[in-house]
Write an enzyme that holds these catalytic residues in place. Structure first.
Site, short mmCIF file in Angstrom:
data_model
loop_
_atom_site.label_atom_id
_atom_site.label_comp_id
_atom_site.label_asym_id
_atom_site.label_seq_id
_atom_site.Cartn_x
_atom_site.Cartn_y
_atom_site.Cartn_z
N GLU A 144 -2.22 0.11 -7.19
CA GLU A 144 -2.62 0.98 -8.31
C GLU A 144 -3.64 0.35 -9.24
OE1 GLU A 144 1.00 2.29 -10.18
OE2 GLU A 144 1.78 3.16 -8.33
N GLU A 252 4.82 6.05 0.35
CA GLU A 252 5.89 6.37 -0.62
C GLU A 252 6.16 7.88 -0.64
OE1 GLU A 252 5.28 4.53 -4.45
OE2 GLU A 252 4.24 2.80 -3.58
#
Length: 342
Positions: A144, A252
């Site tokens: 991220e 995810e």
């Protein structure tokens, strides 16, 4: 007709996700040590061949103090994986969240130097890579890092503040020294959305042109049942990332029954409409995954059943969500049958 559907679903109860997709990609689940027993253990043994420690490998959990590591939970997950012929995805070395403050401070409590932070990162990566090299097939090296709230390319973080923009390149180079045959991934959310796809492409292209040893990109895939553009955005993103020569992991995956902006708290169970929409979205995205099996080599669900999901209480405190393939009792949902039936 109802009898045919019921009989077909009963027959599918005998099918395994991992075995059904053995010629396509690994099927993974994010786990805690508690998942290695009871109904979740049974589901893991039947349906999955890849595990991601949900939180146990994150910096603050596995390395909370400079001279102290906490290997206990990962040890249990590793033992379970090896015993049952599974592999691990390592998650994650460098992230702006869940990194303990000591990493960025010197012995006087002042901001640490660039050299000291890099030295600490090297020791951390080396320790984990060497400890888990026999079972980890891929590492999320950086997580991220791309900014999605402003026009800037990179997110502000302590890593970037102290090391500079090269912190991503440095992290991958260190990981490559110690990770053996494991593949190295950059992982992020919303990176199939056009606004973030463009930024992520620019960041990765520049890094690759400078020789950064990135093997693949992780598409987190925290989606919901209401996004009408999901399939088209996903296909475009896969093609863009594949054009860089990158392997793709879905890292995810969960499909919320709520839009992110939806603040409702009145539901105590999903409606039949929600479950049908969810099943259709799972069916559609798995069709895309199969279509691009040449570049997608792993698909991981972020959890096992709706009994435990990070989407509970997020983004709305006190609200339950039901984003996974098995219900709160560990029973298969229609979504599971849809992705087994192709």
């Amino acid at each position: 007709m109802r009898c045919l559907i019921v009989c077909e679903n009963l027959e599918m109860l005998n099918l395994s996700l991992a075995k059904t997709y053995k010629d396509y990609f690994k099927i993974g689940a994010a786990v805690t040590a508690k998942d290695l027993e009871g109904v979740h253990r049974d589901i893991l043994l039947k349906h999955f061949n890849s595990l991601t420690p949900e939180n146990a490998m994150k910096f603050e959990n596995i390395h909370p103090e400079e001279q102290r590591y906490n290997f206990e939970e990962v040890a249990r997950i590793k033992e379970f994986a090896i015993k049952n012929d599974m592999k691990l995805r390592g998650h994650t070395f460098v992230w702006h969240n869940q990194t303990p403050g000591w990493v960025f401070l010197d012995k006087n409590g002042e901001e640490a130097s660039k050299e000291l932070v890099i030295e600490r990162l090297r020791e951390h990566i080396k320790t984990l890579c060497e400890r888990y090299k026999d079972v980890v097939y891929a590492w999320d090296v950086v997580n991220e890092a791309v900014e999605d709230k402003t026009e800037k390319l990179l997110r502000e973080s302590n890593w970037r503040k102290i090391i500079g923009d090269d912190y991503i390149k440095i992290a991958f180079e260190i990981a490559r020294e110690y990770a053996g045959d494991a593949k190295l991934f950059y992982n992020d959310y919303n990176n199939e959305m056009p606004y973030k796809l463009e930024k992520t492409y620019k960041v990765l292209k520049e890094l690759l042109e400078r020789g950064t040893p990135i093997d693949g990109i992780g598409i987190q895939a925290h989606w919901n049942i209401w996004d009408k553009n999901l399939v088209s955005n996903l296909k475009k993103a896969i093609e863009v990332y594949a054009s860089l020569g990158l392997e793709i992991h879905i890292t995810e995956l969960d499909i919320s029954v709520f839009e992110f902006e939806d603040k409702r708290t009145d539901l105590f169970e999903p409606t039949p409409e929600m479950l049908e929409l969810q099943a259709k979205v799972y069916e559609d995205v798995f069709a895309v995954f199969r279509e691009y099996k040449d570049v997608i080599t792993s698909v991981t669900l972020w959890g096992i059943s709706d009994r435990h999901t990070w989407k509970d209480n997020f983004p709305v405190k006190g609200r339950k969500d039901w984003p996974l393939l098995f219900d709160v009792n560990g029973k298969p949902k229609e979504a599971l049958y849809r992705i087994l039936r192709f």
